[in-house]
Design a protein around this motif. Sequence first.
Motif, PDB file in Angstrom:
ATOM      1  N   THR A   1       1.565   5.774  -2.984  1.00  0.00           N
ATOM      2  CA  THR A   1       2.783   5.840  -3.780  1.00  0.00           C
ATOM      3  C   THR A   1       3.966   6.113  -2.866  1.00  0.00           C
ATOM      4  N   VAL A   2       5.028   5.321  -3.020  1.00  0.00           N
ATOM      5  CA  VAL A   2       6.272   5.531  -2.297  1.00  0.00           C
ATOM      6  C   VAL A   2       7.296   6.025  -3.316  1.00  0.00           C
ATOM      7  N   ILE A   3       7.946   7.135  -2.991  1.00  0.00           N
ATOM      8  CA  ILE A   3       8.940   7.726  -3.887  1.00  0.00           C
ATOM      9  C   ILE A   3      10.258   7.789  -3.126  1.00  0.00           C
ATOM     10  N   GLN A   4      11.275   7.163  -3.713  1.00  0.00           N
ATOM     11  CA  GLN A   4      12.596   7.137  -3.066  1.00  0.00           C
ATOM     12  C   GLN A   4      13.655   7.129  -4.158  1.00  0.00           C
ATOM     13  N   ASP A   5      14.625   8.035  -4.060  1.00  0.00           N
ATOM     14  CA  ASP A   5      15.648   8.189  -5.091  1.00  0.00           C
ATOM     15  C   ASP A   5      14.943   8.412  -6.436  1.00  0.00           C
ATOM     16  N   ALA A   6      15.212   7.597  -7.427  1.00  0.00           N
ATOM     17  CA  ALA A   6      14.555   7.746  -8.728  1.00  0.00           C
ATOM     18  C   ALA A   6      13.425   6.735  -8.905  1.00  0.00           C
ATOM     19  N   THR A   7      13.028   6.069  -7.826  1.00  0.00           N
ATOM     20  CA  THR A   7      12.016   5.016  -7.896  1.00  0.00           C
ATOM     21  C   THR A   7      10.667   5.540  -7.416  1.00  0.00           C
ATOM     22  N   ARG A   8       9.617   5.171  -8.143  1.00  0.00           N
ATOM     23  CA  ARG A   8       8.238   5.536  -7.795  1.00  0.00           C
ATOM     24  C   ARG A   8       7.417   4.252  -7.844  1.00  0.00           C
ATOM     25  N   LEU A   9       6.904   3.814  -6.687  1.00  0.00           N
ATOM     26  CA  LEU A   9       6.138   2.575  -6.585  1.00  0.00           C
ATOM     27  C   LEU A   9       4.723   2.898  -6.134  1.00  0.00           C
ATOM     28  N   SER A  10       3.721   2.601  -6.975  1.00  0.00           N
ATOM     29  CA  SER A  10       2.317   2.845  -6.634  1.00  0.00           C
ATOM     30  C   SER A  10       1.637   1.524  -6.339  1.00  0.00           C
ATOM     31  N   ILE A  11       0.869   1.512  -5.255  1.00  0.00           N
ATOM     32  CA  ILE A  11       0.138   0.310  -4.854  1.00  0.00           C
ATOM     33  C   ILE A  11      -1.257   0.705  -4.385  1.00  0.00           C
TER      34      ILE A  11
ATOM     35  N   PRO B   1      15.499   0.441   2.805  1.00  0.00           N
ATOM     36  CA  PRO B   1      15.348   1.131   4.089  1.00  0.00           C
ATOM     37  C   PRO B   1      15.935   2.537   4.031  1.00  0.00           C
ATOM     38  N   GLY B   2      15.247   3.475   4.686  1.00  0.00           N
ATOM     39  CA  GLY B   2      15.683   4.866   4.716  1.00  0.00           C
ATOM     40  C   GLY B   2      14.510   5.804   4.491  1.00  0.00           C
ATOM     41  N   ALA B   3      14.813   7.073   4.322  1.00  0.00           N
ATOM     42  CA  ALA B   3      13.778   8.087   4.113  1.00  0.00           C
ATOM     43  C   ALA B   3      13.165   7.944   2.720  1.00  0.00           C
ATOM     44  N   ALA B   4      11.856   8.185   2.643  1.00  0.00           N
ATOM     45  CA  ALA B   4      11.133   8.151   1.378  1.00  0.00           C
ATOM     46  C   ALA B   4       9.948   9.104   1.498  1.00  0.00           C
ATOM     47  N   ARG B   5       9.356   9.433   0.401  1.00  0.00           N
ATOM     48  CA  ARG B   5       8.152  10.267   0.397  1.00  0.00           C
ATOM     49  C   ARG B   5       6.962   9.362   0.139  1.00  0.00           C
ATOM     50  N   ALA B   6       5.895   9.531   0.903  1.00  0.00           N
ATOM     51  CA  ALA B   6       4.672   8.766   0.698  1.00  0.00           C
ATOM     52  C   ALA B   6       3.554   9.731   0.311  1.00  0.00           C
ATOM     53  N   VAL B   7       2.836   9.386  -0.733  1.00  0.00           N
ATOM     54  CA  VAL B   7       1.666  10.143  -1.169  1.00  0.00           C
ATOM     55  C   VAL B   7       0.506   9.157  -1.188  1.00  0.00           C
ATOM     56  N   VAL B   8      -0.512   9.406  -0.370  1.00  0.00           N
ATOM     57  CA  VAL B   8      -1.689   8.546  -0.365  1.00  0.00           C
ATOM     58  C   VAL B   8      -2.892   9.379  -0.763  1.00  0.00           C
TER      59      VAL B   8
ATOM     60  N   VAL C   1     -10.206  12.968  -3.655  1.00  0.00           N
ATOM     61  CA  VAL C   1     -11.049  13.691  -2.710  1.00  0.00           C
ATOM     62  C   VAL C   1     -10.344  13.944  -1.380  1.00  0.00           C
ATOM     63  N   ALA C   2      -9.213  13.284  -1.145  1.00  0.00           N
ATOM     64  CA  ALA C   2      -8.398  13.540   0.048  1.00  0.00           C
ATOM     65  C   ALA C   2      -6.980  13.050  -0.241  1.00  0.00           C
ATOM     66  N   GLN C   3      -5.988  13.713   0.355  1.00  0.00           N
ATOM     67  CA  GLN C   3      -4.594  13.343   0.089  1.00  0.00           C
ATOM     68  C   GLN C   3      -3.726  13.642   1.314  1.00  0.00           C
ATOM     69  N   ASP C   4      -2.715  12.811   1.515  1.00  0.00           N
ATOM     70  CA  ASP C   4      -1.686  13.038   2.538  1.00  0.00           C
ATOM     71  C   ASP C   4      -0.348  12.813   1.851  1.00  0.00           C
ATOM     72  N   ASP C   5       0.600  13.700   2.082  1.00  0.00           N
ATOM     73  CA  ASP C   5       1.889  13.663   1.388  1.00  0.00           C
ATOM     74  C   ASP C   5       2.968  14.120   2.365  1.00  0.00           C
ATOM     75  N   HIS C   6       3.838  13.198   2.792  1.00  0.00           N
ATOM     76  CA  HIS C   6       4.946  13.604   3.648  1.00  0.00           C
ATOM     77  C   HIS C   6       6.063  12.561   3.652  1.00  0.00           C
ATOM     78  N   VAL C   7       7.180  12.935   4.277  1.00  0.00           N
ATOM     79  CA  VAL C   7       8.346  12.056   4.350  1.00  0.00           C
ATOM     80  C   VAL C   7       8.100  10.996   5.418  1.00  0.00           C
ATOM     81  N   ILE C   8       8.401   9.731   5.066  1.00  0.00           N
ATOM     82  CA  ILE C   8       8.272   8.615   5.990  1.00  0.00           C
ATOM     83  C   ILE C   8       9.604   7.898   6.069  1.00  0.00           C
ATOM     84  N   GLN C   9       9.692   6.917   6.954  1.00  0.00           N
ATOM     85  CA  GLN C   9      10.872   6.049   7.048  1.00  0.00           C
ATOM     86  C   GLN C   9      10.483   4.653   6.604  1.00  0.00           C
ATOM     87  N   VAL C  10      11.263   4.097   5.699  1.00  0.00           N
ATOM     88  CA  VAL C  10      11.092   2.702   5.299  1.00  0.00           C
ATOM     89  C   VAL C  10      12.026   1.899   6.200  1.00  0.00           C
TER      90      VAL C  10
END
Length: 146
Positions: free
Chosen positions: A71-81, A107-114, A133-142
């Motif tokens: 899931t990519v979260i940026q501004d008010a947008t949440r995109l799950s793939i 393009p810019g900073a976003a939060r990624a949750v996998v 069963v496992a998760q990673d959650d941190h700020v990434i750059q698009v």
Amino acid sequence: MRTPARRMTLGAFSALAATALFAAPAHATVFNQGISVQSEAHIAGDGSITLSGTYHCEAPSPSGAVQIKATVIQDATRLSIGAGEVVCDGAEHEWVAGSPLTGGIHPGAARAVVELQEIHFSGGLLPRGIDTVAQDDHVIQVVARP
């Protein structure tokens, strides 16, 4: 000879704990699992988004399967793939998840949750439950892909 109440309580609690431990469901999750996401996601000229990372997992229960949800979260947008096929053999593998739609990701900073998820089926094709069963959650750059 009389048994003190404290000793009886401790004995009853120990018996209850042992029963709970040995009565664990057959579909219990294996805990040697992990997932990570790279610090950059790529956005193409057509707006498609690509994330990648690594994972490792043990074989799921016989009544289950494993999937990756990103899931990519940026501004008010949440995109799950979702990502492609997951191989659970204990080794580390790479994963790639792509979406043809951005839905407002730029393009810019976003939060990624996998998440590495184990799906439990109940005899048919319908899932009975999904465990993360496992998760990673941190700020990434698009970043724009040339």
